[in-house]
Structure formats: C-alpha cells, structure tokens
Design an enzyme around this catalytic site. Structure first.
Site, PDB file in Angstrom:
ATOM      1  N   VAL A  36       0.852  -1.183   0.000  1.00 53.20           N
ATOM      2  CA  VAL A  36       0.000   0.000   0.000  1.00 53.20           C
ATOM      3  C   VAL A  36       0.891   1.237   0.000  1.00 53.20           C
ATOM      4  O   VAL A  36       1.783   1.359   0.835  1.00 53.20           O
ATOM      5  CB  VAL A  36      -0.928   0.022   1.244  1.00 53.20           C
ATOM      6  CG1 VAL A  36      -1.788   1.291   1.244  1.00 53.20           C
ATOM      7  CG2 VAL A  36      -1.816  -1.212   1.284  1.00 53.20           C
ATOM      8  N   ALA A  75       4.542   4.095   2.810  1.00 56.90           N
ATOM      9  CA  ALA A  75       4.078   2.856   2.183  1.00 56.90           C
ATOM     10  C   ALA A  75       4.294   1.710   3.161  1.00 56.90           C
ATOM     11  O   ALA A  75       5.006   1.862   4.155  1.00 56.90           O
ATOM     12  CB  ALA A  75       4.834   2.598   0.883  1.00 56.90           C
ATOM     13  N   LYS A  76       3.685   0.593   2.904  1.00 57.59           N
ATOM     14  CA  LYS A  76       3.913  -0.586   3.738  1.00 57.59           C
ATOM     15  C   LYS A  76       3.492  -1.816   2.956  1.00 57.59           C
ATOM     16  O   LYS A  76       2.607  -1.746   2.099  1.00 57.59           O
ATOM     17  CB  LYS A  76       3.074  -0.507   5.026  1.00 57.59           C
ATOM     18  CG  LYS A  76       3.585  -1.418   6.128  1.00 57.59           C
ATOM     19  CD  LYS A  76       4.665  -0.725   6.935  1.00 57.59           C
ATOM     20  CE  LYS A  76       5.136  -1.539   8.106  1.00 57.59           C
ATOM     21  NZ  LYS A  76       5.894  -0.683   9.041  1.00 57.59           N
ATOM     22  N   GLY A  77       4.091  -2.937   3.304  1.00 60.21           N
ATOM     23  CA  GLY A  77       3.718  -4.185   2.650  1.00 60.21           C
ATOM     24  C   GLY A  77       3.569  -5.284   3.667  1.00 60.21           C
ATOM     25  O   GLY A  77       3.987  -5.148   4.823  1.00 60.21           O
TER      26      GLY A  77
END
Ligand code: GLU
Length: 434
Positions: free
Chosen positions: A78, A123-125
């Site tokens: 995201v 952001a992050k995953g």
C-alpha cells in the site's frame, strides 16, 4: 418502458475498506487524523487526502512447498501518500496481516517520515503467512515471488521496502536480488535494511531501538526523571524492544519486566538484557530464560515502572488495560500499540506517551541514510550514522514537544500536527493534477 435518469447521482459513499467504523488499526489511524483537523488552518481543505491511500496492490503469492504441494498466500503493498517523495516503509510477514492493517501501517509511515522530515511518502507491505512454519527455501520463494508481484510499483525512486515484523537483512537481500534480476541491473537502493555487504548501512539494525532510547532519554530529561535506576518494562524483545532494553540497561536503567508471544518475565532488581537477547536468538522467545521469574501475561501491564516500551504489535494498550498501567512515560517502539480510547485514559492519568511516529522513527531515518549512501556509493562510519540519527531524533522530539505545549495537546496530536502540515503543504504546492 421505464426510463433511466440521464446521469445517475455519483455514489460518494466511502468504500467499505476505508470505513471509519473499522475497529482495527485503520480506524485507529482515522481517529488520530480527525484530532488534527482543528489545527491545520486552510490546509484542512486537503485532509481527506490522508484518509485515502493513494494506491493499493493485493497480490497472490503462490509457492511450491518442500513437500511438493502448492500454497497460496495473500500479499499487499500500500502506498499511502507520495506527496513528499517516494513511498517508504517495511514489509511484514505475519499470520494475522490484513489489508486494513497494512493500510494503517502505510499511513503511519507517511506521518512518521514527515514528523522526522525525511523526504519520503509512506508505504507498507505485508504477507499473511506464519514465517515460523516455512523452511528457509520456502521463505526465500515466498519473498522472491512477492517481490516480483509488487515489482510493478516498487523501485529506488518510487517505493522502497525495508524490514518490519519477521523480516530481516536476508529477506531484504532476496528482495534486492529479485528486483535487480527482473531489471537486468543491480539496484541496491530498491530496499533498505540490507546486509552491509550488499550496500546496507552500519547502524541500521540497531537504529529503531537506538531511536527509542534517544527519545526515551529526551522525555525523561524534560520530566525530571533519572534514566539511571529507572524501572523499564518492554513488550516485544526483537530488534526494537531487545535493543532498546540493552541501551537503557547500559545507561543504568533496570529492565524489570518483559513480555513477548512466548510469555512474560519479572525481576525487580533488573534482568540482563544482553543475556536475554542471546536467549531469544537461540530459542525464539523470552520464555524459559532463567535470569528472571515467570510472570502471568495479564500482570505485565500492572507492574509499576518509570518507562514502558510497547515494541510488539498494534492495539496492545486499549481501554481494557490502560487504566491499570502504572508508569510515567510510554515510548512506542511498535507501530500503533495504543488505541485512541486508551490514549485518552493515559492522558487523564498524566502518563506521557511518546507516539510511534516519533519514537520508532530511528529505523526509517537510518534507512534514509542507507538509501543516500547507496545512491552516492559512499559509505559513512557507524559513529557518523549514530550522531546523525541522534540529531534527527532530538530535533523531531523538540519540535513536537514545542507544538504540544503551544496547543496544550498530547505528543501524538502534536506529532500529527507537525507531520500533516508538512504533507498537506506539499500537497497544496504540487496542486491537483489535472
Ligand atoms: N518497518 C520500520 C518502520 O515501521 C522501518 C521502515 C523503513 O525503514 O522503511 O518504521
């Protein structure tokens, strides 16, 4: 014949995954953002930007298991906001990872990066997988397939992953290699938190824990608490909590209580953090450590301390246990450990909460240093890294402290005021396209 209206009214309702009623981390984040609105002046016009991630990618991650069968995992990346620079944030492997959690984590990265003023968006995953159940080969295949799948949106100038819960330098090495193979050239700057031999930075592994320690000391100094002899409790004894505990102990504090997913420990005279780190490295958790007494998990929150460091997962301090907490300062090593309801209870009790978006920003700050070093192919000494890290953390703390006193708000709301102003100012200057 029934006639259709020429143009149906557009559906302006918020998509369900963005719903503010969400009780998980995303709902918590939205409530935190709402508290900032009154302090943004004309920039509040752009506030909705922060309530909607810019881009969400959900990927299927199929791998062949060692037993020959095929397993599918769900992966996410995201990009919450890129107004101030490329997306930046870690990748988490955990059996409970959800889209809403990754959305919240990506949003907290936007706020964090702006709060410490590194030139990144957020952001992050994550992958919904229990990495403890995978062999090393399976872990590598999950990592490589996930990296390939999100490869269409990551890159050194677009979105730069890093370690988070259950990911480490080796996982970053596989991510860097996979991305590089697909690009046909070695791109060290695509991830941070890499091994030193692959363009990683000295000091990165310890940076989050060190940052927690630095802001903990700043909070203690400003409230007249001596670090020497201070009683410290830590939840989570991994890369963040474990390192922070070691640094507090080296400065003369007593680590009186710890907790992780395997159990809780107590020792009124303080336990040896370095020995406990070794035990955790060998056994995978704090349980069974002989240098302290076992403690019932619920009791962890009731132990009287001076500094409490939640450094595990989200939603650990809620309205259920906030009232029982007996500490002076909470330093949030984890992302999102405290709900807004718990925040209010702690505030009323006079507990000083140093929010995640400042307290654990040491990791991404040294990630930024790593990225800069990769671009210039010129590497700094550990001393230089630590000095710069301390300066960034102290300056961020001071700026947030000042806003908190000016507006008489919590450190969390103050951090959001500082950060959201920076993000929304960038948003306004860039303007709407088209
Ligand atoms: N996962 C860490 C965090 O939550 C570090 C992110 C990074 O270095 O990009 O801040």
């Amino acid at each position: 014949m029934s006639s259709q209206p020429q143009s149906a009214a557009p559906d302006l309702s918020i998509p369900s995954y963005l719903n503010a009623d969400n009780l998980g981390p995303w709902g918590n984040y939205l409530r935190q953002v709402d508290r900032v609105a009154p302090y943004l002046g004309s920039l509040s016009r752009w506030l909705e930007t922060l309530k909607r991630p810019k881009r969400i990618l959900i990927v299927d991650v199929p791998i062949e298991l060692d037993n020959g069968t095929v397993a599918h995992f769900e992966g996410y990346r995201v990009q919450h906001n890129v107004s101030r620079g490329p997306g930046k944030g870690g990748v988490r492997y955990h059996q409970d990872v959800t889209l809403s959690e990754v959305m919240a984590l990506s949003a907290w990265m936007s706020v964090k990066n702006a709060a410490v003023n590194v030139p990144y968006g957020g952001a992050k995953g994550g992958i919904r997988v229990d990495p403890r159940k995978l062999s090393r080969g399976e872990l590598e295949r999950v990592t490589r397939r996930y990296t390939s799948e999100i490869g269409i949106i990551i890159g050194p100038n677009t979105d730069i992953p890093a370690p988070d819960v259950n990911t480490n330098e080796q996982v970053m090495a596989w991510m860097m290699d996979t991305y590089s193979m697909n690009q046909g050239q070695t791109a060290t700057g695509v991830v941070t938190g890499k091994p030193i031999a692959l363009g990683g930075s000295l000091g990165r592994r310890e940076a989050t824990g060190r940052g927690v320690f630095v802001v903990g000391c700043e909070a203690a100094r400003r409230t007249g608490l001596a670090i020497e002899g201070a009683r410290v409790a830590v939840q989570g004894f991994g890369n963040v909590g474990g390192i922070a505990a070691r640094l507090f102990q080296e400065a003369g504090s007593k680590i009186v209580a710890v907790q992780d997913h395997t159990g809780s420990l107590y020792k009124s005279t303080g336990m040896d953090a370095a020995a406990l780190l070794e035990h955790v490295a060998k056994t995978g958790g704090v349980a069974g450590f002989t240098g302290a007494d076992p403690l019932a998990n619920d009791e962890f929150w009731t132990i009287e301390t001076d500094v409490l460091i939640p450094a595990a997962l989200e939603n650990q301090i809620t309205e259920k246990n906030a009232g029982k907490i007996r500490t002076k300062i909470i330093v949030e090593g984890a992302n999102g450990p405290t709900t807004t309801a718990a925040d209010d209870i702690l505030h009323d009790k006079g507990v000083l909460v140093i929010p995640d978006v400042v307290a654990n920003a040491g990791g991404v700050t040294v990630s930024y240093f790593e990225w800069v070093q990769d671009f210039s192919s010129f590497f700094w000494t550990e001393e230089e890294i630590n000095q710069r890290l301390e300066r960034v953390m102290r300056e961020a703390f001071a700026a947030v402290w000042q806003v908190a006193s000016e507006h008489n708000v919590s450190m969390r709301t103050a951090a959001f005021i500082v950060a959201c102003k920076r993000i929304l100012m960038a948003r306004e200057l860039r303007g709407l396209y088209p």
